[in-house]
Scaffold this motif. Structure first.
Motif, PDB file in Angstrom:
ATOM      1  N   LEU A   1      16.009  11.627   2.553  1.00 44.98           N
ATOM      2  CA  LEU A   1      15.569  10.422   1.851  1.00 44.98           C
ATOM      3  C   LEU A   1      14.557   9.639   2.692  1.00 44.98           C
ATOM      4  CD1 LEU A   1      18.549   8.543   0.155  1.00 44.98           C
ATOM      5  CD2 LEU A   1      16.360   9.200  -0.842  1.00 44.98           C
ATOM      6  N   ALA A   2      14.868   9.490   3.990  1.00 48.31           N
ATOM      7  CA  ALA A   2      13.978   8.738   4.879  1.00 48.31           C
ATOM      8  C   ALA A   2      12.601   9.404   4.927  1.00 48.31           C
ATOM      9  CB  ALA A   2      14.582   8.642   6.269  1.00 48.31           C
TER      10      ALA A   2
ATOM     11  N   ARG B   1      11.235  11.388   2.618  1.00 50.46           N
ATOM     12  CA  ARG B   1      10.574  11.194   1.319  1.00 50.46           C
ATOM     13  C   ARG B   1       9.965   9.803   1.203  1.00 50.46           C
ATOM     14  NH1 ARG B   1      10.003  15.772  -1.933  1.00 50.46           N
ATOM     15  NH2 ARG B   1      12.000  16.706  -2.454  1.00 50.46           N
ATOM     16  N   LEU B   2      10.721   8.790   1.644  1.00 52.14           N
ATOM     17  CA  LEU B   2      10.251   7.410   1.499  1.00 52.14           C
ATOM     18  C   LEU B   2       9.090   7.115   2.444  1.00 52.14           C
ATOM     19  CD1 LEU B   2      13.700   5.638   1.042  1.00 52.14           C
ATOM     20  CD2 LEU B   2      11.931   5.948  -0.703  1.00 52.14           C
TER      21      LEU B   2
ATOM     22  N   GLY C   1       6.287   8.777   0.907  1.00 47.31           N
ATOM     23  CA  GLY C   1       5.982   8.046  -0.330  1.00 47.31           C
ATOM     24  C   GLY C   1       5.095   6.849  -0.028  1.00 47.31           C
ATOM     25  N   MET C   2       5.443   6.138   1.026  1.00 48.32           N
ATOM     26  CA  MET C   2       4.658   4.964   1.418  1.00 48.32           C
ATOM     27  C   MET C   2       3.259   5.386   1.866  1.00 48.32           C
ATOM     28  SD  MET C   2       5.770   1.795   3.818  1.00 48.32           S
ATOM     29  CE  MET C   2       6.187   2.609   5.315  1.00 48.32           C
TER      30      MET C   2
ATOM     31  N   SER D   1       1.084   6.906  -1.005  1.00 47.65           N
ATOM     32  CA  SER D   1       0.696   5.944  -2.043  1.00 47.65           C
ATOM     33  C   SER D   1      -0.694   5.376  -1.770  1.00 47.65           C
ATOM     34  CB  SER D   1       1.709   4.799  -2.132  1.00 47.65           C
ATOM     35  OG  SER D   1       1.510   3.849  -1.079  1.00 47.65           O
ATOM     36  N   ILE D   2      -1.115   5.439  -0.504  1.00 48.50           N
ATOM     37  CA  ILE D   2      -2.411   4.859  -0.128  1.00 48.50           C
ATOM     38  C   ILE D   2      -3.545   5.442  -0.971  1.00 48.50           C
ATOM     39  CG2 ILE D   2      -4.087   4.659   1.782  1.00 48.50           C
ATOM     40  CD1 ILE D   2      -1.593   4.617   3.691  1.00 48.50           C
TER      41      ILE D   2
ATOM     42  N   TRP E   1      -4.074   3.393  -4.220  1.00 46.93           N
ATOM     43  CA  TRP E   1      -4.558   2.013  -4.278  1.00 46.93           C
ATOM     44  C   TRP E   1      -5.653   1.663  -3.275  1.00 46.93           C
ATOM     45  CZ3 TRP E   1      -3.673  -0.245   0.385  1.00 46.93           C
ATOM     46  CH2 TRP E   1      -2.574   0.186   1.133  1.00 46.93           C
TER      47      TRP E   1
ATOM     48  N   SER F   1      -9.105  -3.487   3.831  1.00 55.04           N
ATOM     49  CA  SER F   1      -8.625  -3.294   5.195  1.00 55.04           C
ATOM     50  C   SER F   1      -9.230  -2.020   5.752  1.00 55.04           C
ATOM     51  CB  SER F   1      -7.103  -3.167   5.199  1.00 55.04           C
ATOM     52  OG  SER F   1      -6.512  -4.192   4.442  1.00 55.04           O
TER      53      SER F   1
ATOM     54  N   VAL G   1      -4.637  -0.542   8.059  1.00 51.44           N
ATOM     55  CA  VAL G   1      -3.621   0.031   7.177  1.00 51.44           C
ATOM     56  C   VAL G   1      -2.618   0.836   8.007  1.00 51.44           C
ATOM     57  CG1 VAL G   1      -3.175   1.495   5.174  1.00 51.44           C
ATOM     58  CG2 VAL G   1      -5.255   0.127   5.247  1.00 51.44           C
TER      59      VAL G   1
ATOM     60  N   ALA H   1      -0.203  -1.461   9.672  1.00 51.40           N
ATOM     61  CA  ALA H   1       0.773  -1.995   8.714  1.00 51.40           C
ATOM     62  C   ALA H   1       1.842  -0.954   8.392  1.00 51.40           C
ATOM     63  CB  ALA H   1       0.065  -2.454   7.433  1.00 51.40           C
ATOM     64  N   VAL H   2       1.426   0.299   8.179  1.00 49.01           N
ATOM     65  CA  VAL H   2       2.390   1.355   7.853  1.00 49.01           C
ATOM     66  C   VAL H   2       3.358   1.553   9.014  1.00 49.01           C
ATOM     67  CG1 VAL H   2       2.676   3.833   7.443  1.00 49.01           C
ATOM     68  CG2 VAL H   2       0.934   2.554   6.183  1.00 49.01           C
TER      69      VAL H   2
ATOM     70  N   LEU I   1       5.773  -1.476   9.228  1.00 48.06           N
ATOM     71  CA  LEU I   1       6.774  -1.498   8.163  1.00 48.06           C
ATOM     72  C   LEU I   1       7.744  -0.332   8.286  1.00 48.06           C
ATOM     73  CD1 LEU I   1       5.078  -2.691   4.872  1.00 48.06           C
ATOM     74  CD2 LEU I   1       6.140  -3.957   6.720  1.00 48.06           C
ATOM     75  N   ALA I   2       7.198   0.862   8.544  1.00 48.66           N
ATOM     76  CA  ALA I   2       8.062   2.044   8.573  1.00 48.66           C
ATOM     77  C   ALA I   2       9.067   1.975   9.717  1.00 48.66           C
ATOM     78  CB  ALA I   2       7.222   3.316   8.690  1.00 48.66           C
TER      79      ALA I   2
ATOM     80  N   MET J   1       6.173   2.784  -1.654  1.00 46.87           N
ATOM     81  CA  MET J   1       7.416   3.473  -1.312  1.00 46.87           C
ATOM     82  C   MET J   1       8.315   3.561  -2.547  1.00 46.87           C
ATOM     83  SD  MET J   1       9.870   2.852   1.932  1.00 46.87           S
ATOM     84  CE  MET J   1      10.301   1.161   1.760  1.00 46.87           C
TER      85      MET J   1
ATOM     86  N   SER K   1       6.885   5.849  -5.379  1.00 44.72           N
ATOM     87  CA  SER K   1       6.834   7.280  -5.041  1.00 44.72           C
ATOM     88  C   SER K   1       8.070   8.009  -5.555  1.00 44.72           C
ATOM     89  CB  SER K   1       6.720   7.467  -3.522  1.00 44.72           C
ATOM     90  OG  SER K   1       7.969   7.299  -2.870  1.00 44.72           O
TER      91      SER K   1
END
Lengths: 197, 197
Positions: free
Chosen positions: A152-153, A155-156, A159-160, A163-164, A167, A176, A181, A184-185, A188-189, B160, B163
């Motif tokens: 799961l970790a 995938r997420l 996923g994050m 997603s770039i 957008w 940015s 970017v 930031a990733v 957050l991650a 995230m 996704s």
């Protein structure tokens, strides 16, 4: 004009056009006719450079894959603790994704209908697997939390990152930079949104 | 068989089939002929239930949007500190996304070629904006870090979450439950991957 254009046409510029059209119409939905119109050269001129659209796809996704696998060969991806290597790979993956935006976008969108697409998906899975292995090692080291299931970790996290391509618009006003970017990733991650103060 | 099937056909089951085909072929790529074949009923039978494929799209994305906006009306989304409300909304968004997976998948994929698609995108942006406002408030409260640009943080959080429609397969062996995925998203988004021990 037209003659000059023909003369200066290179496989590289053809690739740029092809990737744009593949991303706009989908690879399946793109014909040699579409490529010929978009590039402003005849189909036979295209066949002078490449064997067909599948070769263009292979070249395009190879560029994305070379960028990604190149990261794993970098010193900071090979030396240090697992969590340090994972942070480096995360940061660089975002930077490569942004530097090679149309190529990575295409790589993330291939569906597996042709040999080249299946090969690209297989290589992409190999990359993801190497990152997942790093995550596993960092959890074993006690540097990453063990209460979130590993799959799961992974995938997420991807996923994050992935997603770039949906957008990020490099030409947007106030966009940015790749480095911002990536920062930031990584923040957050690894540390989450909550302030630690 | 055929008669029974026709008799038991309801707008609800038609919607289920339509959403599946829209997600498989894309809304633009789906014709009434495709829907008729997939549902096993004639086109005129479909027109007995709905005015056309755009009405089916509107009903499908409405279901997703009702689920999402319903979250904002819940008590825990209205009472408490901004960071508490944001955590609740994040968790519930993942749960609704998984409970209404095909409907939210469709919502996230609409492109804006018809009035209904543009309306759906507008509503989705309203939802995102309300979450972004919560994030802003939580940063102002000092509960969320201020060193990551707000717009980037919002994009990455939704990146995230969204996704999940790309990789979550509820029928896969050992698939995590909606609650497990929601837990993982909340843990990663707010506290990050790093162990705090």
């Amino acid at each position: 004009m037209s003659t000059t254009r023909r003369d200066t046409y290179t496989p590289e510029t053809l690739l740029t056009v092809a990737v744009r059209i593949f991303n706009e119409r989908g690879y399946d939905g793109t014909s040699m006719e579409h490529l010929s119109k978009a590039a402003g050269i005849s189909k036979s001129s295209i066949y002078h450079h490449v064997s067909g659209k599948e070769e263009l796809l292979r070249r395009a996704v190879s560029r994305a894959l070379d960028g990604l696998f190149g990261i794993l060969a970098e010193e900071h991806a090979r030396v240090g603790t697992a969590v340090q290597r994972l942070e480096h790979v995360t940061r660089r993956t975002v930077e490569v994704l942004i530097a090679e935006l149309p190529y990575v976008t295409l790589l993330l969108r291939v569906r597996g209908n042709t040999d080249t697409e299946r090969w690209a998906m297989e290589r992409r899975r190999e990359f993801d697997q190497q990152v997942a292995d790093l995550l596993k090692e960092a959890v074993a080291d006690g540097d990453l939390r063990s209460d979130v299931e590993l799959r799961l970790a992974t995938r997420l996290l991807f996923g994050m990152i992935n997603s770039i391509v949906e957008w990020y618009r490099p030409d947007a006003r106030g966009a940015s930079s790749g480095e911002q970017v990536a920062d930031a990733v990584v923040q957050l991650a690894f540390a989450g949104l909550r302030s630690t103060g």
